[in-house]
Design a protein around this motif. Sequence first.
Motif, PDB file in Angstrom:
ATOM      1  N   SER A   3       0.856  -1.142  -0.003  1.00  0.00           N
ATOM      2  CA  SER A   3       0.035   0.081   0.137  1.00  0.00           C
ATOM      3  C   SER A   3       0.933   1.127   0.037  1.00  0.00           C
ATOM      4  O   SER A   3       1.950   1.135   0.595  1.00  0.00           O
ATOM      5  CB  SER A   3      -0.962   0.016   1.092  1.00  0.00           C
ATOM      6  N   ASN A   4       0.307   2.064  -0.622  1.00  0.00           N
ATOM      7  CA  ASN A   4       1.001   3.395  -0.658  1.00  0.00           C
ATOM      8  C   ASN A   4       0.897   4.487   0.415  1.00  0.00           C
ATOM      9  O   ASN A   4       1.172   5.373   0.495  1.00  0.00           O
ATOM     10  CB  ASN A   4       1.197   4.400  -1.918  1.00  0.00           C
ATOM     11  N   VAL A   5      -0.186   3.986   1.416  1.00  0.00           N
ATOM     12  CA  VAL A   5      -0.570   4.670   2.505  1.00  0.00           C
ATOM     13  C   VAL A   5       0.301   4.618   3.742  1.00  0.00           C
ATOM     14  O   VAL A   5       0.983   3.478   4.056  1.00  0.00           O
ATOM     15  CB  VAL A   5      -1.903   4.167   2.971  1.00  0.00           C
ATOM     16  N   ASP A   6       0.574   5.974   4.309  1.00  0.00           N
ATOM     17  CA  ASP A   6       1.627   5.681   5.559  1.00  0.00           C
ATOM     18  C   ASP A   6       1.018   4.717   6.583  1.00  0.00           C
ATOM     19  O   ASP A   6       0.085   4.669   6.866  1.00  0.00           O
ATOM     20  CB  ASP A   6       1.528   6.880   6.046  1.00  0.00           C
ATOM     21  N   PRO A   7       1.981   3.928   6.873  1.00  0.00           N
ATOM     22  CA  PRO A   7       1.613   2.796   8.120  1.00  0.00           C
ATOM     23  C   PRO A   7       1.114   3.634   9.277  1.00  0.00           C
ATOM     24  O   PRO A   7       0.371   2.838  10.104  1.00  0.00           O
ATOM     25  CB  PRO A   7       2.922   2.185   8.332  1.00  0.00           C
TER      26      PRO A   7
END
Length: 64
Positions: A3-7
């Motif tokens: 995913s390119n969403v911040d963890p």
Amino acid sequence: MRSNVDPDRLDATETVRAYKNLYGIEYAFRSLKTIDLEVRPIYHRREHRVRAHILLCMLAHYVE
């Protein structure tokens, strides 16, 4: 799964849950394009108009 969403915003469990819920979004867009709402193709050039159009279509889907 990648995913390119911040963890910090979305951890691994939430990422998998979001992916599994993707079918609901796909169903809604399929519904918009077919006989359910009969949304005809409309072309926009500006981002804010595209976003507004999608919002109105999703609201119509929820009302339907």
